[in-house]
Design a protein around this motif. Structure first.
Motif, PDB file in Angstrom:
ATOM      1  N   GLY A 404     117.133  32.169  37.721  1.00  0.00           N
ATOM      2  CA  GLY A 404     115.745  32.458  38.058  1.00  0.00           C
ATOM      3  C   GLY A 404     115.514  33.424  39.187  1.00  0.00           C
ATOM      4  O   GLY A 404     114.357  33.726  39.510  1.00  0.00           O
ATOM      5  N   GLY A 405     116.577  33.918  39.830  1.00  0.00           N
ATOM      6  CA  GLY A 405     116.384  34.836  40.937  1.00  0.00           C
ATOM      7  C   GLY A 405     115.767  34.133  42.136  1.00  0.00           C
ATOM      8  O   GLY A 405     115.725  32.892  42.194  1.00  0.00           O
ATOM      9  N   PRO A 406     115.242  34.878  43.102  1.00  0.00           N
ATOM     10  CA  PRO A 406     114.655  34.262  44.295  1.00  0.00           C
ATOM     11  C   PRO A 406     113.517  33.297  43.970  1.00  0.00           C
ATOM     12  O   PRO A 406     113.404  32.232  44.581  1.00  0.00           O
ATOM     13  CB  PRO A 406     114.144  35.468  45.104  1.00  0.00           C
ATOM     14  N   GLU A 407     112.668  33.669  43.022  1.00  0.00           N
ATOM     15  CA  GLU A 407     111.555  32.794  42.660  1.00  0.00           C
ATOM     16  C   GLU A 407     112.065  31.494  42.040  1.00  0.00           C
ATOM     17  O   GLU A 407     111.578  30.407  42.355  1.00  0.00           O
ATOM     18  CB  GLU A 407     110.625  33.507  41.677  1.00  0.00           C
ATOM     19  N   GLY A 408     113.056  31.612  41.168  1.00  0.00           N
ATOM     20  CA  GLY A 408     113.625  30.422  40.541  1.00  0.00           C
ATOM     21  C   GLY A 408     114.312  29.517  41.542  1.00  0.00           C
ATOM     22  O   GLY A 408     114.209  28.285  41.460  1.00  0.00           O
ATOM     23  N   ARG A 409     115.011  30.098  42.502  1.00  0.00           N
ATOM     24  CA  ARG A 409     115.688  29.283  43.513  1.00  0.00           C
ATOM     25  C   ARG A 409     114.685  28.583  44.407  1.00  0.00           C
ATOM     26  O   ARG A 409     114.880  27.422  44.793  1.00  0.00           O
ATOM     27  CB  ARG A 409     116.655  30.146  44.329  1.00  0.00           C
ATOM     28  N   ALA A 410     113.589  29.277  44.740  1.00  0.00           N
ATOM     29  CA  ALA A 410     112.552  28.636  45.558  1.00  0.00           C
ATOM     30  C   ALA A 410     111.945  27.452  44.812  1.00  0.00           C
ATOM     31  O   ALA A 410     111.727  26.369  45.393  1.00  0.00           O
ATOM     32  CB  ALA A 410     111.473  29.654  45.922  1.00  0.00           C
ATOM     33  N   LEU A 411     111.686  27.622  43.529  1.00  0.00           N
ATOM     34  CA  LEU A 411     111.104  26.538  42.736  1.00  0.00           C
ATOM     35  C   LEU A 411     112.108  25.398  42.563  1.00  0.00           C
ATOM     36  O   LEU A 411     111.734  24.217  42.594  1.00  0.00           O
ATOM     37  CB  LEU A 411     110.662  27.071  41.378  1.00  0.00           C
ATOM     38  N   THR A 412     113.394  25.733  42.394  1.00  0.00           N
ATOM     39  CA  THR A 412     114.430  24.698  42.285  1.00  0.00           C
ATOM     40  C   THR A 412     114.495  23.862  43.551  1.00  0.00           C
ATOM     41  O   THR A 412     114.550  22.619  43.502  1.00  0.00           O
ATOM     42  CB  THR A 412     115.799  25.341  42.018  1.00  0.00           C
ATOM     43  N   LEU A 413     114.497  24.526  44.695  1.00  0.00           N
ATOM     44  CA  LEU A 413     114.531  23.800  45.965  1.00  0.00           C
ATOM     45  C   LEU A 413     113.289  22.929  46.138  1.00  0.00           C
ATOM     46  O   LEU A 413     113.380  21.793  46.625  1.00  0.00           O
ATOM     47  CB  LEU A 413     114.654  24.783  47.128  1.00  0.00           C
ATOM     48  N   ALA A 414     112.134  23.458  45.736  1.00  0.00           N
ATOM     49  CA  ALA A 414     110.902  22.688  45.859  1.00  0.00           C
ATOM     50  C   ALA A 414     110.939  21.453  44.966  1.00  0.00           C
ATOM     51  O   ALA A 414     110.535  20.358  45.380  1.00  0.00           O
ATOM     52  CB  ALA A 414     109.704  23.563  45.496  1.00  0.00           C
ATOM     53  N   ALA A 415     111.439  21.614  43.727  1.00  0.00           N
ATOM     54  CA  ALA A 415     111.519  20.478  42.813  1.00  0.00           C
ATOM     55  C   ALA A 415     112.491  19.424  43.341  1.00  0.00           C
ATOM     56  O   ALA A 415     112.210  18.213  43.285  1.00  0.00           O
ATOM     57  CB  ALA A 415     111.946  20.947  41.423  1.00  0.00           C
ATOM     58  N   ALA A 416     113.644  19.876  43.838  1.00  0.00           N
ATOM     59  CA  ALA A 416     114.600  18.930  44.407  1.00  0.00           C
ATOM     60  C   ALA A 416     114.023  18.232  45.635  1.00  0.00           C
ATOM     61  O   ALA A 416     114.256  17.033  45.853  1.00  0.00           O
ATOM     62  CB  ALA A 416     115.892  19.662  44.773  1.00  0.00           C
ATOM     63  N   ALA A 417     113.245  18.953  46.427  1.00  0.00           N
ATOM     64  CA  ALA A 417     112.638  18.367  47.625  1.00  0.00           C
ATOM     65  C   ALA A 417     111.623  17.294  47.264  1.00  0.00           C
ATOM     66  O   ALA A 417     111.532  16.258  47.945  1.00  0.00           O
ATOM     67  CB  ALA A 417     111.984  19.459  48.475  1.00  0.00           C
ATOM     68  N   THR A 418     110.830  17.513  46.207  1.00  0.00           N
ATOM     69  CA  THR A 418     109.867  16.469  45.804  1.00  0.00           C
ATOM     70  C   THR A 418     110.616  15.206  45.384  1.00  0.00           C
ATOM     71  O   THR A 418     110.217  14.087  45.741  1.00  0.00           O
ATOM     72  CB  THR A 418     108.980  16.945  44.643  1.00  0.00           C
TER      73      THR A 418
END
Length: 469
Positions: A404-418
């Motif tokens: 996902g590139g930078p956007e995908g990694r940001a969303l992955t981290l956000a999902a894992a954080a929730t």
């Protein structure tokens, strides 16, 4: 499933109507006829009665009274509905109807935002559909005797709002500030419902503050301040009672439940409440005998004894009389911390079992909550389905991280954080089916965003960051 507004509204209405109807069935199966809300367990009955009749949040079924033992949201809801009826069945139906209507409105808003962020990927919302029929979700969402009766619907809404606000960030979409405000408001409601959700509230501050700084939005700043003041007011109220805390005076006893040798011996087969209950003359029922047979010889219950007296004999505890609820809180907290220091190896092994139970267990537990064998089969099938969803979620996050590139990694981290914000308190202290079943709603909501983001990567010209807003 395209994002056609009328079609989505119709489908949303049908699913929520089915969900509400099945909740009503659960209410009439599980709540005895004529039962008043004042008889509800987990201290919510006495607390709601005090709030309704005397205008104060207190549980005086104990000596001394406990005034900070429960977060205020559920007692406030019960006492407000108690103005119309003090019977538990009508109150539960009213609560479920209100929650279904409010959920419908918020889902319609989130659907539109999702459609603008990920156009053409409305099919991803199918991830939420199983939640309307899964047995544990229905059982806990319809309840009024514990906080999951509110959290089961608020948690997926919060997850959607939080992740969509993060998804908007790199693309500079106008939905971002509203979604961040919605996530923070929902997390405030959740934190005022159950103190374990305070981690979700702190997590929600990040996108709210980031969007407020980026857009210089006064209304978003006002929402952020209002949410801060709501929690601060609860802390100040507790300070007036003797201690500033954003949680409750129950934290010490809950910590003790999760950290003592007796809990380690019986978890997850028997409720950890037994480690603090006084002796009681309840005979060992058939489901306890099944638990003994399944759990092995580590359970300190002699045949024919009551759970309370059995634990009392082994523990030998005689808890002192407490001056107030804070000395009660401190007493149990000190015992728990002393056990951790004295048994570091046992503590780590116990923690591994809690982690395994939250993320991997296929058994509804404690078993005495579902004594009917046929019902337990359906409950277990629902748990298996939820575990498959967890596995799919983990795989989808891994793919999004690498592709996902930078956007995908940001969303992955956000999902894992929730996921971590919700799960960590239960993994650290203790958890049962009602805790991990609600986690399935977070997983389903997260998949709705993550799968759409993955599909969007395949669309030429999309899935890439746009100009900053």
């Amino acid at each position: 499933m395209e994002h056609h507004p009328d079609r989505l509204r119709r489908r949303l209405a049908v699913v929520l109507a089915l969900f509400f109807a099945l909740q009503c069935v659960e209410v009439y199966l599980r709540i005895p006829r004529g039962m008043p809300i004042f008889a509800l367990s987990y201290e919510f009955g006495p607390t709601s009665a005090s709030l309704l009749q005397a205008g104060r949040l207190a549980d005086c079924s104990y000596t001394p009274c406990r005034r900070a033992n429960r977060m205020p949201m559920l007692p406030a809801v019960l006492s407000a509905l108690g103005e119309f009826s003090t019977l538990a069945r009508p109150v539960a139906v009213m609560k479920n109807l209100f929650m279904a209507l409010a959920t419908g409105v918020l889902l319609a808003w989130l659907l539109r935002a999702h459609g603008r962020i990920y156009p053409g990927h409305g099919w991803a919302w199918a991830c939420l559909l199983p939640l309307a029929v899964l047995e544990p979700i229905l059982r806990y969402s319809s309840a009024i005797q514990y906080e999951e009766g509110l959290l089961t619907e608020w948690l997926p809404l919060w997850t959607l709002a939080f992740l969509l606000s993060v998804a908007c960030w790199r693309r500079g979409l106008r939905d971002g500030p509203g979604l961040a405000a919605g996530a923070l408001a929902l997390s405030t409601l959740m934190a005022l419902t159950k103190s374990s959700l305070l981690a979700a509230w702190f997590l929600s501050l990040a996108p709210a503050l980031a969007w407020a700084a980026r857009t210089r939005s006064r209304w978003l700043a006002a929402v952020t301040v209002a949410c801060l003041l709501a929690l601060a007011a609860w802390g100040a109220r507790n300070a007036a009672l003797g201690r500033f805390t954003l949680g409750t005076s129950w934290e010490g006893e809950n910590l003790y439940r999760g950290f003592n040798s007796q809990s380690r011996a019986i978890y997850p087969y028997i409720s950890l409440d037994e480690t603090v209950f006084p002796p009681h003359p309840v005979p060992l029922g058939p489901h306890y005998r099944e638990i003994l047979a399944r759990g092995g010889g580590g359970l300190p219950l002699a045949p024919g004894s009551s759970p309370g007296s059995g634990f009392e004999a082994v523990l030998g505890h005689r808890f002192p009389a407490f001056r107030d609820e804070w000395t009660w809180d401190d007493f149990f907290k000190a015992r728990a911390l002393a056990w951790i220091r004295a048994h570091p190896g046992a503590c780590l092994r116990f923690e591994a079992r809690k982690w395994s139970h939250f993320f991997l267990s296929l058994e509804p537990a404690p078993f005495e909550d579902i004594p009917n064998p046929a019902e337990r089969v359906w409950a277990r099938a629902s748990v298996v389905f939820g575990r498959l969803g967890e596995l799919g979620w983990a795989l989808a996050l891994g793919i999004l991280w690498f592709q996902g590139g930078p956007e995908g990694r940001a969303l992955t981290l956000a999902a894992a954080a929730t996921g971590a914000a919700y799960a960590l308190p239960y993994v650290l202290v203790f958890n049962y089916e009602r805790h991990y079943a609600v986690f399935f709603t977070l997983v389903a909501a997260s998949l709705t965003v993550v799968l759409a983001a993955l599909a969007d990567l395949r669309v030429p010209g999309r899935g890439r960051p746009g100009p900053p807003g």
